[in-house]
Design an enzyme around this catalytic site. Structure first.
Site, PDB file in Angstrom:
ATOM      1  N   CYS A  19      -7.916  -5.459  25.471  1.00  0.00           N
ATOM      2  CA  CYS A  19      -6.151  -4.866  25.356  1.00  0.00           C
ATOM      3  C   CYS A  19      -5.745  -6.113  24.243  1.00  0.00           C
ATOM      4  O   CYS A  19      -4.800  -6.420  24.482  1.00  0.00           O
ATOM      5  CB  CYS A  19      -6.267  -5.340  26.645  1.00  0.00           C
ATOM      6  SG  CYS A  19      -5.928  -4.099  27.986  1.00  0.00           S
ATOM      7  N   GLY A  20      -6.754  -6.078  23.465  1.00  0.00           N
ATOM      8  CA  GLY A  20      -5.952  -7.009  22.401  1.00  0.00           C
ATOM      9  C   GLY A  20      -6.022  -9.124  22.415  1.00  0.00           C
ATOM     10  O   GLY A  20      -5.765  -9.800  22.210  1.00  0.00           O
TER      11      GLY A  20
END
Ligand code: SPV
Ligand code: MN
Length: 625
Positions: free
Chosen positions: A274-275
Site C-alpha cells: 500500500c505504498g
C-alpha cells in the site's frame, strides 16, 4: 555454562567456533544453542561474531552452497525461493497458546504443548549434512533502551546473509548484556533441499513461542517466514512492548523537511503493498526505516527507532520515474540480494514493470522462463514473482538519515495510517486528538485486496494499525495499549490518515503517485500549526489554497480546484458504512474491545448523520460555511 551444555558444545564445535561462543557469558544462550544443535544435528557449525571476516564467511557460503548466484553488477546476487514458497504462510504461522489463554479467533494459534511437540519433531535431524550458522544481532540501535539482543540459528546462508544486511550486528551487544535471559531466540531450517529450494513445504511451519521468546521456522526459505528478526520477532516484540508499556509497530519512520531547515519525524503504518516503502523513500525527504518501528515515551513525547537497518522491499513496479532513489541504489555497485526476480543470460536482473523492454528469456523462481509460460496448474508465470524482493543495507541510500543510529531515537511529531481504499477516505486528514486518531484511523484501518492476492479483487480487509498479521496479544488489548500510550502525553504525535488509492466512478485514480509528497508536506506544516484546516465530521482536511501552493512548490504543478473537489469531497454514505462495519467487527469478532472504541465510533456516526441532515450525502463546500 552448565556441564552438559559445555560437553555438547565442545563435542560439536571446533575450537575457534567454541571459543567465540564461550566468550559470551550467557548460560541461557549456551543452553539454547546446545539444545538445537543436538536436536537438528547439523554436520558443521559456524559461529559468527561482528567481524568483517565472519560476515564475509556467510556471504561466501551463500554462493558456495548455491543459495545465491553472483550477478553482473559487483556485490549483487540473485536467489530463488521454491515456486510454492513465495510469501508469508499465514495458514501455518501460529502462536503457541498456553492452556487456558484466550487471544481471539482473528489470530492463528495452536495449543502450546501440541504445537511445540509437532515442530520439535519436524526439527529433529532437519539440518542433516548441512552447516548451521549461529548469529547474533540487535533489534533497534545498539546500546540503547530500545535494543533487544537476538540469537539466530539457521542452516540457510541466504537467511543469515539477509540478516547481515537488515540488522545491526549483535555479538558485542550480547557481551554487554552479560548473563541476562532477556533476548529473542530463532531457529530456522530450510529442511531438505532439491535444486537449492525447500523440498518438503507440506512440513512448513512458523511457530511462535511467546512464553520462551522463541520462534521455530521449518521447511521454508521465503524471507517473511525465515528472517527471524523481521516479522517473527515482531510477534515477540508486540508482546514484550505490551508488558512493558511501549509499542512495536508495522511502521516506517522518516524525516520530512519543513520551512527554514526544520525536520519533523513521522511514522506510518500501511498494510503490505500500500505504498509504505515508497512513502518512506520519497525524493527530498529522509528515511530512518521502511517497515518496523519501536516507539517509547520520553519527556512527555514519543520517540521512535527503526528496528532494522536495511530494507527487504517489494521490487515489482519500481521504475526510474516514480522511484528515482531506489532505482539508483538498485543499479549501483553494492551488496544487494535480489530474490525471485528474473536473471537474464548476461546475469542482469529484471522485474515486473521495470521498464518497457522486458527480456524474452532468463531464469526465475519457476526455472527457465519464456513469455507465455504456464505452471502445472495452467496459471501464467509472470516474468518475476509479484512478491519478488530486494535486500539492501540502507547505507547504500543517499537519503538515509544518520539519526537512525541515535540510541535515543527521533522525536515523532506525526503518525500516519494508510490503506487501499477506492471510495471512502479523503487523500489526507488529521484526527481531532490522540484517542480519536488511534480509534477511527489506526484501529479502523482497512485495505482492499488486489490482483496480487488470491481471491476476489476489491474486498475490504480489516487490518488494525496494519498489524493484524503480527499480533501476539488480543486485538482489544493491542488497541487499548495504543490508546494508553499517548493518553497523558503533553506532546503526543498528531495522527493522520492517508489514502493514495481513491478512484472516480469509472475506476480511474484520482491522484498521481507523487501527490503523496504534498500530503507529507501538509502534515508537517500542520504538526507545527503553520496552516489552517477545515473541520469535517471525521477530522481536519487541507484548505485548497495551501495545497495549491504546495503542489506548485513541491511538484512544480498546477492544482486545479476541480481536482481538489473530486479528491476531498466528503463522502457521507461511504463513511457511515465504514463506521458501521468497524463497529460490527469490534462487536462481533473482537473478544475484548475497549468501551472507548464504541464511544468514539458512535460519536463519529452521530456527527456523520447530523452533517448528512444538514448538507446531504456528498459535500464539497465545507470551506464555504
Ligand atoms: C510485509 O509483507 O509486510 C513485509 C515483507 O514487509 S515480509 O517480510 O514478508 O513480512
Ligand atoms: Mn512489512
Amino acid at each position: 555454562m552448565e556441564e552438559k551444555t559445555e560437553k555438547i558444545l565442545k563435542e560439536r564445535l571446533d575450537e575457534p567456533q567454541y571459543s567465540k561462543l564461550a566468550a559470551l557469558n550467557n548460560p541461557k544462550m549456551h543452553t539454547f544453542v546446545a539444545k538445537y544443535i543436538e536436536l537438528c544435528n547439523p554436520a558443521k557449525i559456524f559461529v559468527a561474531t561482528d567481524t568483517p571476516q565472519d560476515i564475509a564467511y556467510i556471504r561466501d557460503a551463500a554462493i558456495r552452497n548455491g543459495e545465491e548466484r553472483s550477478l553482473k553488477i559487483k556485490g549483487h546476487t540473485g536467489h530463488f525461493d521454491g515456486y510454492y514458497d513465495q510469501a508469508r504462510d499465514k495458514k501455518n504461522t501460529k502462536i503457541l497458546l498456553p492452556k487456558g489463554a484466550k487471544i481471539g479467533k482473528a489470530i492463528n494459534t495452536i495449543d502450546r504443548e501440541t504445537g511445540y511437540k509437532e515442530v520439535h519433531e519436524i526439527l529433529k535431524d532437519l539440518m542433516n549434512g548441512k552447516e548451521l550458522y549461529v548469529r547474533f544481532f540487535c533489534l533497534g540501535p545498539l546500546n540503547s533502551v530500545f535494543s533487544i539482543p537476538c540469537v539466530q540459528l539457521t542452516d540457510s546462508a541466504y537467511v543469515a546473509h539477509n540478516e547481515d544486511l537488515l540488522y545491526r550486528q549483535g555479538y558485542e551487544q550480547f557481551r554487554r548484556i552479560g548473563d541476562s535471559p532477556d533476548f529473542f531466540r530463532f531457529v530456522h531450517s530450510a529442511g531438505e533441499l532439491g535444486n537449492a529450494v525447500s523440498k518438503n513445504i507440506d512440513r512448513r511451519r512458523v511457530y511462535i513461542d511467546i512464553q520462551e521468546n522463541a520462534v521455530y521456522s521449518t521447511n521454508t526459505q521465503y524471507g517473511g517466514n525465515t528472517i527471524g528478526l523481521k516479522k517473527l520477532a515482531m510477534r515477540l516484540g508486540i508482546q514484550k512492548a505490551s508488558q512493558e508499556g511501549w509499542l512495536t509497530e508495522h511502521m516506517f519512520v522518516m524525516g520530512i523537511h519543513g520551512p527554514n531547515g526544520r525536520v519533523s519525524y513521522f511514522s506510518g503504518a500501511y498494510p503490505s503493498m500500500c505504498g509504505k516503502t515508497s512513502t518512506s523513500m520519497v525524493e527530498g525527504e529522509k528515511i530512518i526505516g521502511d517497515d518496523i518501528a519501536y516507539l517509547r515515551r520520553k519527556n512527555s513525547s514519543v520517540y521512535g527507532v527503526n528496528v532494522e537497518k536495511g530494507i527487504f522491499g517489494i521490487i515489482q513496479g519500481i521504475n526510474v520515474k516514480d522511484d528515482a532513489l531506489l532505482w539508483d541504489a538498485l543499479h549501483a555497485e553494492g551488496e544487494i540480494i535480489f530474490s525471485n526476480c528474473l536473471i537474464t543470460e548476461d546475469r542482469g536482473i529484471y522485474w515486473i514493470s521495470k521498464d518497457s523492454n522486458p527480456p524474452t528469456k532468463g531464469t526465475n523462481h519457476s526455472g527457465e522462463w519464456f513469455p507465455g509460460k504456464k505452471d502445472r496448474d495452467g496459471v501464467p508465470v509472470d516474468i518475476s514473482h509479484k512478491n519478488a524482493r530486494f535486500t539492501l543495507d540502507m547505507i547504500l541510500l543517499k537519503n538515509r538519515d544518520p539519526e537512525m543510529e541515535n540510541p535515543e531515537g527521533v522525536k515523532v511529531s506525526g503518525m500516519i495510517y494508510g490503506g487501499r481504499d477506492s471510495d471512502t477516505w479523503v487523500p489526507v486528514e488529521e484526527s481531532f486528538d490522540w484517542e480519536h486518531g488511534i480509534i477511527t484511523k489506526g484501529a479502523s484501518l482497512e485495505s482492499e485486496t488486489t490482483a496480487a492476492t488470491l481471491g476476489q479483487e476489491g474486498v475490504r480487509v480489516f487490518n488494525p494499525m496494519s498489524n493484524l498479521d503480527f499480533l501476539s496479544i488480543t486485538i482489544g488489548r493491542y488497541v487499548q495499549d495504543n490508546i494508553n500510550f499517548g493518553k497523558d502525553l503533553e506532546d503526543p504525535p498528531k495522527i493522520y490518515s492517508v489514502n493514495y488509492f481513491l478512484k472516480d466512478k469509472n475506476g480511474n485514480w484520482l491522484n498521481e503517485r507523487e501527490d503523496k509528497r504534498v500530503w507529507l508536506k501538509w502534515m508537517e506544516l500542520r504538526t507545527h500549526g503553520d496552516v489552517d484546516a477545515i473541520k469535517t465530521p471525521t477530522g481536519y482536511i487541507p484548505k485548497y489554497e495551501d495545497l495549491k501552493r504546495l503542489f506548485s512548490d513541491v511538484l512544480g504543478k498546477d492544482y486545479p480546484k476541480e481536482d481538489y473537489i473530486k479528491q476531498f469531497t466528503f463522502r457521507i454514505p461511504e463513511n457511515l458504512a465504514k463506521t458501521d462495519r468497524i463497529i460490527r467487527i469490534y462487536k462481533n469478532e473482537v473478544i475484548d474491545t475497549p468501551d472507548l472504541v464504541f464511544e468514539v465510533l458512535k460519536a463519529q456516526k452521530e456527527r456523520l448523520l447530523e452533517t448528512q441532515k444538514k448538507y446531504g450525502d456528498y459535500i464539497s463546500h465545507f470551506d464555504l460555511e
